[in-house]
Write a protein that holds these residues in place. Structure first.
Motif, PDB file in Angstrom:
ATOM      1  N   LYS A  84     -24.827 -10.122  68.793  1.00  0.00           N
ATOM      2  CA  LYS A  84     -24.344 -11.415  68.296  1.00  0.00           C
ATOM      3  C   LYS A  84     -24.661 -12.540  69.281  1.00  0.00           C
ATOM      4  O   LYS A  84     -25.004 -13.651  68.878  1.00  0.00           O
ATOM      5  N   GLU A  85     -24.543 -12.244  70.585  1.00  0.00           N
ATOM      6  CA  GLU A  85     -24.854 -13.252  71.577  1.00  0.00           C
ATOM      7  C   GLU A  85     -26.351 -13.550  71.630  1.00  0.00           C
ATOM      8  O   GLU A  85     -26.756 -14.689  71.877  1.00  0.00           O
ATOM      9  N   GLY A  86     -27.185 -12.528  71.424  1.00  0.00           N
ATOM     10  CA  GLY A  86     -28.625 -12.717  71.517  1.00  0.00           C
ATOM     11  C   GLY A  86     -29.245 -13.385  70.306  1.00  0.00           C
ATOM     12  O   GLY A  86     -30.327 -13.973  70.419  1.00  0.00           O
ATOM     13  N   PHE A  87     -28.574 -13.315  69.152  1.00  0.00           N
ATOM     14  CA  PHE A  87     -29.154 -13.888  67.924  1.00  0.00           C
ATOM     15  C   PHE A  87     -29.467 -15.382  68.075  1.00  0.00           C
ATOM     16  O   PHE A  87     -30.609 -15.796  67.818  1.00  0.00           O
ATOM     17  N   PRO A  88     -28.530 -16.222  68.491  1.00  0.00           N
ATOM     18  CA  PRO A  88     -28.876 -17.650  68.619  1.00  0.00           C
ATOM     19  C   PRO A  88     -29.871 -17.930  69.741  1.00  0.00           C
ATOM     20  O   PRO A  88     -30.674 -18.867  69.640  1.00  0.00           O
ATOM     21  N   TRP A  89     -29.838 -17.121  70.810  1.00  0.00           N
ATOM     22  CA  TRP A  89     -30.799 -17.319  71.889  1.00  0.00           C
ATOM     23  C   TRP A  89     -32.218 -17.012  71.427  1.00  0.00           C
ATOM     24  O   TRP A  89     -33.169 -17.689  71.840  1.00  0.00           O
ATOM     25  N   GLY A  90     -32.377 -16.012  70.585  1.00  0.00           N
ATOM     26  CA  GLY A  90     -33.700 -15.711  70.040  1.00  0.00           C
ATOM     27  C   GLY A  90     -34.228 -16.842  69.187  1.00  0.00           C
ATOM     28  O   GLY A  90     -35.405 -17.210  69.274  1.00  0.00           O
TER      29      GLY A  90
END
Length: 276
Positions: free
Chosen positions: A16-22
Motif C-alpha cells: 500500500k505504501e509503495g503503490f503511490p510511490w510507483g
C-alpha cells in the motif's frame, strides 16, 4: 498472530505504501524525459504516457489511468523487496522468488503501457532492474547482519564492535559498485551512444546506491559515518579518468551528496528515536 499472518500483513502494508510511490516515480520519469527530449513534443506539451500507448487507447486520459494502475502495481512490488528478510530462513531463495515476480510485473506493465519500443530496450531495463535489486539486497543484507550483531550485543553475547568494523562492509560494497561496475557496463554498452555508462549509471545507479547504502550507517554511527560520503566521492575518480574524462567529475559530487543526504536522514531518524 502466526508468522505467516504477520508476514502477509507486513507485505500488504508495504504494498500500500509503495503503490503511490510507483505512480509518482513513473510519471516523474516521463515528465523529466519529455522536458529534456530533443525534439520537443508536438505542441510543447509534456507527455506522461508513451505516444504508442496514447494512440492505442484512443484517449490520453484512458492511457494515463491505465498507466496509473500498472505503475502503482510496480511500486507495490518494489516496496515489498525487504519482506523476505523478515522470514526466519531461506532469505536468499525467497528474495529470488520476489525478484522473478517483480520482473514479471515490470515486463507486463511495460508491455501494457508500451514502454519498450524494441525488445532490446526491455532487456536493457530488465538488466538494470536486476542490478538495482542486487544492490538494494546487498545493502539490506549488511543492515540485517548489523541488526543480528546488535541483538547479540544487547543480550551480552558479543562485545561492542568498533566503528570501522561497521563501516568496512559498506566500503567494500561501494568499491565494488564504483570501481568494477562501470567497466562491466562499458563492455555491454553501445559504442555510438553509451546509455548505460553515460546516463543510467551516473544519474540513476550511482546516486541511488550511495543514498541507500549511507542511510543505515547514519542510523548506527554518530560521526564516523561522515567518512562514507567522502569515500564514495573519492572512489568515483579512478573510473572518471580511465573511462570518461574531466567532464564526468560531477559523479564525485553526485556520489558524495547522495551519500551525505542518506546518512543525514538516517542520523535524524536515529535522534528522533532517542527522543521518543
Amino acid at each position: 498472530m502466526s508468522e505467516s499472518g504477520s508476514i502477509r500483513r507486513e507485505c500488504l502494508r508495504r504494498a500500500k505504501e509503495g503503490f503511490p510511490w510507483g505512480i509518482a516515480l513513473v510519471y516523474l520519469v516521463f515528465v523529466v524525459g519529455n522536458a529534456f527530449s530533443i525534439p520537443k513534443p508536438q505542441g510543447g506539451s509534456l507527455l506522461v504516457v508513451s505516444q504508442a500507448m496514447a494512440e492505442g487507447c484512443k484517449s490520453p486520459v484512458t492511457a494515463a489511468l491505465a498507466q496509473f494502475f500498472w505503475s502503482g502495481l510496480l511500486g507495490a512490488a518494489l516496496n515489498t523487496a525487504e519482506v523476505p528478510f523478515l522470514l526466519e530462513r531461506r532469505t536468499l531463495l525467497w528474495s529470488g522468488v520476489h525478484f522473478l515476480a517483480t520482473a514479471a510485473v515490470f515486463s507486463l506493465a511495460g508491455w501494457r503501457c508500451r514502454w519498450f519500443p524494441i525488445w532490446e530496450s526491455w532487456l536493457c531495463l530488465l538488466g538494470l532492474l536486476l542490478l538495482l535489486y542486487v544492490l538494494k539486497w546487498s545493502v539490506r543484507f549488511l543492515e540485517w547482519q548489523a541488526d543480528i550483531r546488535a541483538i547479540r550485543k544487547s543480550s551480552g553475547l558479543d562485545p561492542a564492535e568498533p566503528p570501522w568494523k561497521t563501516l568496512a562492509p559498506y566500503l567494500l560494497l561501494a568499491a565494488a559498485v564504483e570501481l568494477l561496475l562501470p567497466p562491466g557496463l562499458r563492455v555491454v554498452d553501445a559504442g555510438d551512444f553509451p546509455v548505460l555508462t553515460g546516463l543510467f549509471y551516473p544519474f540513476l545507479v550511482l546516486p541511488l546506491f550511495c543514498f541507500f547504502s549511507a542511510f543505515p550507517l547514519g542510523t548506527r554511527l554518530r560521526r564516523r559515518w561522515l567518512f562514507y560520503p567522502a569515500a564514495c566521492a573519492a572512489l568515483t575518480l579512478p573510473c572518471v579518468f580511465l573511462l570518461y574524462n574531466h567532464t564526468a567529475l560531477f559523479q564525485a559530487w553526485a556520489a558524495g551528496i547522495a551519500a551525505l543526504a542518506g546518512g543525514t536522514l538516517g542520523a535524524i531518524l536515529r535522534k528522533m528515536k532517542k527522543t521518543e
